[in-house]
Design a protein around this motif. Structure first.
Motif, PDB file in Angstrom:
ATOM      1  N   ARG A   1      15.093 -32.423  59.731  1.00  0.00           N
ATOM      2  CA  ARG A   1      14.457 -33.730  59.546  1.00  0.00           C
ATOM      3  C   ARG A   1      15.358 -34.735  58.833  1.00  0.00           C
ATOM      4  NH1 ARG A   1       8.686 -33.863  56.614  1.00  0.00           N
ATOM      5  NH2 ARG A   1       8.457 -32.242  58.178  1.00  0.00           N
TER       6      ARG A   1
ATOM      7  N   GLN B   1      16.479 -38.146  60.661  1.00  0.00           N
ATOM      8  CA  GLN B   1      16.039 -39.449  60.166  1.00  0.00           C
ATOM      9  C   GLN B   1      17.222 -40.370  59.900  1.00  0.00           C
ATOM     10  OE1 GLN B   1      13.457 -39.030  56.762  1.00  0.00           O
ATOM     11  NE2 GLN B   1      11.699 -38.424  58.000  1.00  0.00           N
TER      12      GLN B   1
ATOM     13  N   VAL C   1      10.623 -37.562  69.692  1.00  0.00           N
ATOM     14  CA  VAL C   1      10.304 -37.479  68.264  1.00  0.00           C
ATOM     15  C   VAL C   1      11.545 -37.757  67.426  1.00  0.00           C
ATOM     16  CG1 VAL C   1       9.563 -35.935  66.417  1.00  0.00           C
ATOM     17  CG2 VAL C   1       8.326 -35.964  68.572  1.00  0.00           C
TER      18      VAL C   1
ATOM     19  N   SER D   1      11.723 -40.725  64.830  1.00  0.00           N
ATOM     20  CA  SER D   1      11.954 -40.326  63.441  1.00  0.00           C
ATOM     21  C   SER D   1      13.125 -41.110  62.863  1.00  0.00           C
ATOM     22  CB  SER D   1      12.234 -38.823  63.365  1.00  0.00           C
ATOM     23  OG  SER D   1      12.596 -38.426  62.064  1.00  0.00           O
TER      24      SER D   1
ATOM     25  N   HIS E   1      11.687 -43.348  60.175  1.00  0.00           N
ATOM     26  CA  HIS E   1      11.793 -42.499  58.974  1.00  0.00           C
ATOM     27  C   HIS E   1      10.406 -42.066  58.490  1.00  0.00           C
ATOM     28  CE1 HIS E   1      16.151 -43.554  57.700  1.00  0.00           C
ATOM     29  NE2 HIS E   1      15.975 -43.804  58.975  1.00  0.00           N
ATOM     30  N   ASP E   2       9.595 -41.646  59.430  1.00  0.00           N
ATOM     31  CA  ASP E   2       8.199 -41.289  59.127  1.00  0.00           C
ATOM     32  C   ASP E   2       8.015 -39.785  59.300  1.00  0.00           C
ATOM     33  OD1 ASP E   2       5.473 -40.943  58.952  1.00  0.00           O
ATOM     34  OD2 ASP E   2       4.961 -42.665  60.198  1.00  0.00           O
ATOM     35  N   GLY E   3       8.135 -39.052  58.194  1.00  0.00           N
ATOM     36  CA  GLY E   3       8.005 -37.595  58.243  1.00  0.00           C
ATOM     37  C   GLY E   3       6.622 -37.138  58.634  1.00  0.00           C
TER      38      GLY E   3
ATOM     39  N   VAL F   1       6.317 -37.130  62.381  1.00  0.00           N
ATOM     40  CA  VAL F   1       7.011 -35.978  62.965  1.00  0.00           C
ATOM     41  C   VAL F   1       6.146 -34.735  62.861  1.00  0.00           C
ATOM     42  CG1 VAL F   1       9.012 -34.454  62.748  1.00  0.00           C
ATOM     43  CG2 VAL F   1       9.300 -36.934  62.519  1.00  0.00           C
TER      44      VAL F   1
END
Length: 198
Positions: free
Chosen positions: A94, A98, A160, A164, A168-170, A173
């Motif tokens: 991740r 990102q 995805v 992402s 930058h949206d965890g 995801v």
């Protein structure tokens, strides 16, 4: 000779990372030399052109991908678990995704824009994932649609990864990964396992 091999591997490792973080076109010989800590002359002893480095980076990525897939084959109890392991890549990686996007997707996209002759070789990493995923779905009994399902999972991972990197949206995801797990559960529930006849 061992030292020479080690330096070459260090150059490839550094170039691999810099191509991912900065892009192939924007990574200079000087930047790679600085990371490795060698002179330009020593650098040219191993690689004469950036295209030679790119070829070595792609070869290294193919080797590491084959090794990772082989490890998943050994470490996971069945094909469904292996597919889930692939799905989880966007969570496992991740932070990098990102910051820089998918390493496979970003390189193939850049090489396509440049019209670079190495693009088909770079796409080879996607081919490895596609073939491996197809094999997992075939083992699960999806003989006819195995390739379509493999491409669906690949498309998921690329979509995805792209969003992402953009947002930058965890949490997004994680939601999408959960949705794909649910999708896989539904497909398996609707499809009789080939092992039920044992």
């Amino acid at each position: 000779m061992a030292g020479s091999t080690g330096t070459r591997e260090q150059i490839v490792d550094a170039a691999n990372r810099l191509f991912y973080e900065q892009g192939f076109e924007h990574t200079s010989f000087a930047a790679i030399s600085e990371v490795v800590g060698i002179s330009r002359g020593n650098f040219y002893h191993h690689f004469k052109t950036k295209d030679e480095i790119l070829s070595a980076v792609i070869k290294a990525r193919l080797q590491s991908t084959r090794a990772m897939l082989a490890e998943w084959d050994r470490g996971e109890p069945g094909p469904a678990e292996r597919v889930r392991r692939f799905v989880e890549i966007v969570i496992t990686n991740r932070a990098d995704i990102q910051s820089y996007g998918c390493p496979v997707g970003t390189l193939t996209n850049e090489l396509a824009k440049l019209g670079h002759p190495s693009r088909p070789q770079a796409v080879g990493v996607f081919d490895l994932f596609r073939t491996w995923l197809r094999g997992q779905f075939e083992e699960l009994g999806f003989t006819v649609e195995a390739d379509d399902l493999a491409m669906h999972v690949l498309a998921f991972s690329q979509g995805v990864a792209t969003l992402s990197h953009a947002f930058h949206d965890g949490e997004f995801v994680q939601r999408e990964v959960d949705r794909l797990h649910d999708w896989l559960d539904e497909r398996l529930a609707d499809h009789p396992s080939p092992r039920t006849s044992d």
